[in-house]
Write an enzyme that holds these catalytic residues in place. Structure first.
Site, PDB file in Angstrom:
ATOM      1  N   ASP A  15      34.795  45.066  36.972  1.00  0.00           N
ATOM      2  CA  ASP A  15      35.848  44.074  37.148  1.00  0.00           C
ATOM      3  C   ASP A  15      35.273  42.966  38.017  1.00  0.00           C
ATOM      4  O   ASP A  15      34.232  43.142  38.652  1.00  0.00           O
ATOM      5  CB  ASP A  15      37.053  44.733  37.811  1.00  0.00           C
ATOM      6  N   ASP A  17      37.414  40.166  40.143  1.00  0.00           N
ATOM      7  CA  ASP A  17      38.145  39.871  41.375  1.00  0.00           C
ATOM      8  C   ASP A  17      38.361  41.131  42.200  1.00  0.00           C
ATOM      9  O   ASP A  17      38.944  42.106  41.727  1.00  0.00           O
ATOM     10  CB  ASP A  17      39.493  39.232  41.032  1.00  0.00           C
TER      11      ASP A  17
END
Length: 222
Positions: A15, A17
């Site tokens: 991922d 953020d």
């Protein structure tokens, strides 16, 4: 539950953020201010629980449902501007993540990004933190699929595009929506709790929770 592999995976799916870039702390503060202005005041903890890990489109739908009316035209312009200005001034990579990427590259373990953020946003923030070139050509967005996290579509799309069976991938996430998507995709999840999401919200089947990025290479068998 510890799911340390017997050998390194064939693909590590990150991922963005909160995992690669330390953006969630900045974004949640902005979210709280703008949501209050729209008439839905939430604490930062409530925003983390509701929205971290979800796409902007899903977030907008939830806001409209809560307000009981469509958001005004151009509502997101100021929101995105404030993100950009704050990120330009303050955004950094998550502490220790560059060393993790170096270790994986040194071991010959491929990596990619699969994020709820759009492609332009990913190019901007990964570029600001000096990470974009590490993933060039291997950046995937929820905009690429019909259903975002917690559906498995994005992770399966990344694996399929890169020619890696899902069972030979692992996912590094920091949100319940992300680890749920990994589980649904049949990929072991590594839940990073060094950011805003508490460890207990990441725990579950097929998931190893860790607090410091320096732990990750050993957890991945590298």
């Amino acid at each position: 539950m510890n799911v340390t592999p017997n050998r390194p995976p064939d693909l590590v799916v990150f991922d963005c953020d909160g995992v690669l870039i330390d953006s969630e702390r900045l974004a949640v503060t902005i979210d709280a201010q703008i949501l209050a202005g729209l008439g839905w005041p939430l604490t930062e903890a409530e925003i983390v629980e509701r929205f971290v890990g979800r796409s902007f489109t899903d977030m907008a739908a939830d806001i409209e449902n809560q307000l009981g009316q469509p958001l005004p035209a151009g509502w997101d312009t100021d929101w995105r501007r404030r993100y950009r200005e704050t990120f330009d001034a303050e955004l950094t990579a998550v502490e220790g993540v560059e060393a993790v990427l170096d270790a994986l590259a040194g071991a010959g373990v491929p990596t990619c990004v699969a994020s709820s953020t759009g492609h332009s946003g990913l190019a901007h923030t990964l570029g600001l933190t000096g990470l974009y070139d590490r993933f060039a050509g291997r950046v995937f967005s929820a905009a690429d699929v019909t259903r975002g996290k917690p559906a498995p579509d994005l992770f399966l799309h990344a694996a399929r595009t890169l020619g890696v069976p899902p069972a030979r991938c692992v996912v590094v996430e920091d949100s319940p929506y992300g680890v749920a998507a990994a589980r649904a995709a049949g990929m072991p999840a590594f839940g990073y709790c060094g950011g805003l999401t508490p460890a207990h919200r990441l725990e579950g089947p097929g998931t190893t929770v860790f607090a410091h990025m320096r732990e990750l290479p050993a957890l991945l068998g590298v």
